[in-house]
Enzyme design. Structure first.
Site, mmCIF file in Angstrom:
data_model
loop_
_atom_site.group_PDB
_atom_site.id
_atom_site.type_symbol
_atom_site.label_atom_id
_atom_site.label_comp_id
_atom_site.label_asym_id
_atom_site.label_seq_id
_atom_site.Cartn_x
_atom_site.Cartn_y
_atom_site.Cartn_z
ATOM 1 N N ILE A 65 0.901 -1.156 0.000
ATOM 2 C CA ILE A 65 0.000 0.000 0.000
ATOM 3 C C ILE A 65 0.939 1.204 0.000
ATOM 4 C CG2 ILE A 65 -0.200 -0.141 2.539
ATOM 5 C CD1 ILE A 65 -2.913 1.155 2.394
ATOM 6 N N SER A 66 0.681 2.186 -0.862
ATOM 7 C CA SER A 66 1.604 3.333 -0.975
ATOM 8 C C SER A 66 1.543 4.199 0.283
ATOM 9 C CB SER A 66 1.235 4.179 -2.188
ATOM 10 O OG SER A 66 1.173 3.372 -3.336
#
Ligand code: SAM
Length: 218
Positions: A65-66
């Site tokens: 997940i960024s």
């Protein structure tokens, strides 16, 4: 989740929003969406205590997940007004999908890894967002059935812009895509003007590779 636990997360989530604001994110709708979205539900339980750090986190299947600041910057650049139809490539955890659902009218999101898509669907249903459609498959093909899109966001790096995205963008529509090699890319904002795409260089970024027919082979 017990209300007391959610209460704890609310405090750290608010601090994350303040940090993003101090670091230059000005769009109040974006900050509000982050303030309202339970990022801790979108990450594996083993890293849940780190959900409100400004860091990328592992979500399984060798994907991440960024960082929240990347999501915030992406969303701020799109200047969404709430009326748009948006295509997202790379659902991943579904967190950015949830943010988009609060900022646009309709979201179409494609993921190639079934386990990630199933999990994302489950959490999105749990938090009650209804303006999202998911597709399991190769996102380099886009999703022709619902085109044209006012915005297309690509959450993985490609060697060049797949032609499908230009074809599926509305006139004046915006495409955010990391272009480069498999390790490092430059984030580009492309705007459709007739049959052409205007390119604007935004910033150096590092994303996982976009794998598919019109990008890196898997
Ligand atoms: N924005 C996401 C989030 O909030 O969790 C993170 C996206 S993650 C950095 C990139 C995702 O793109 C991965 O889940 C990966 O499986 C997916 N992906 C890579 N190539 C794809 C393709 N051709 N079609 C659909 N998804 C793809």
């Amino acid at each position: 989740m017990a209300p007391a636990v959610e209460q704890d997360f609310k405090g750290v989530r608010r601090r994350l929003v303040e940090t993003l604001q101090q670091n230059g994110i000005r769009d109040l709708a974006v900050l509000h969406a982050i303030d309202e979205t339970p990022r801790h539900l979108f990450v594996p339980t083993g890293v849940r205590h780190r959900a409100y750090e400004d860091s990328a986190l592992p979500i399984g299947n060798s994907q991440t997940i960024s960082q929240p600041s990347i999501h915030a910057r992406y969303l701020e650049l799109l200047k969404l007004t709430g009326n748009e139809k948006v295509l997202e490539i790379g659902t991943g955890s579904g967190y950015q999908t949830a943010l988009l659902a609060k900022l646009a009218a309709q979201v179409f999101s494609i993921e190639r890894i079934p386990a990630l898509l199933d999990k994302a669907r489950e959490i999105i249903a749990q938090i009650g967002l209804r303006n999202i459609s998911f597709l399991m498959g190769d996102g380099t093909l886009g999703w022709r059935q619902y085109a044209p899109y006012d915005a297309i966001l690509v959450g993985a790096g490609a060697p060049e812009v797949p032609l499908t995205y230009k074809e599926q963008l509305a006139e004046g529509g915006r495409l955010l895509i990391p272009i480069g090699d498999k390790e490092e890319q430059t984030l580009f904002m492309c705007t459709r003007r007739g049959d052409e795409l205007e390119h604007e260089e935004i910033a150096p970024v590092r994303f996982v590779p976009l794998l598919g027919k019109y990008s890196w082979s898997s």
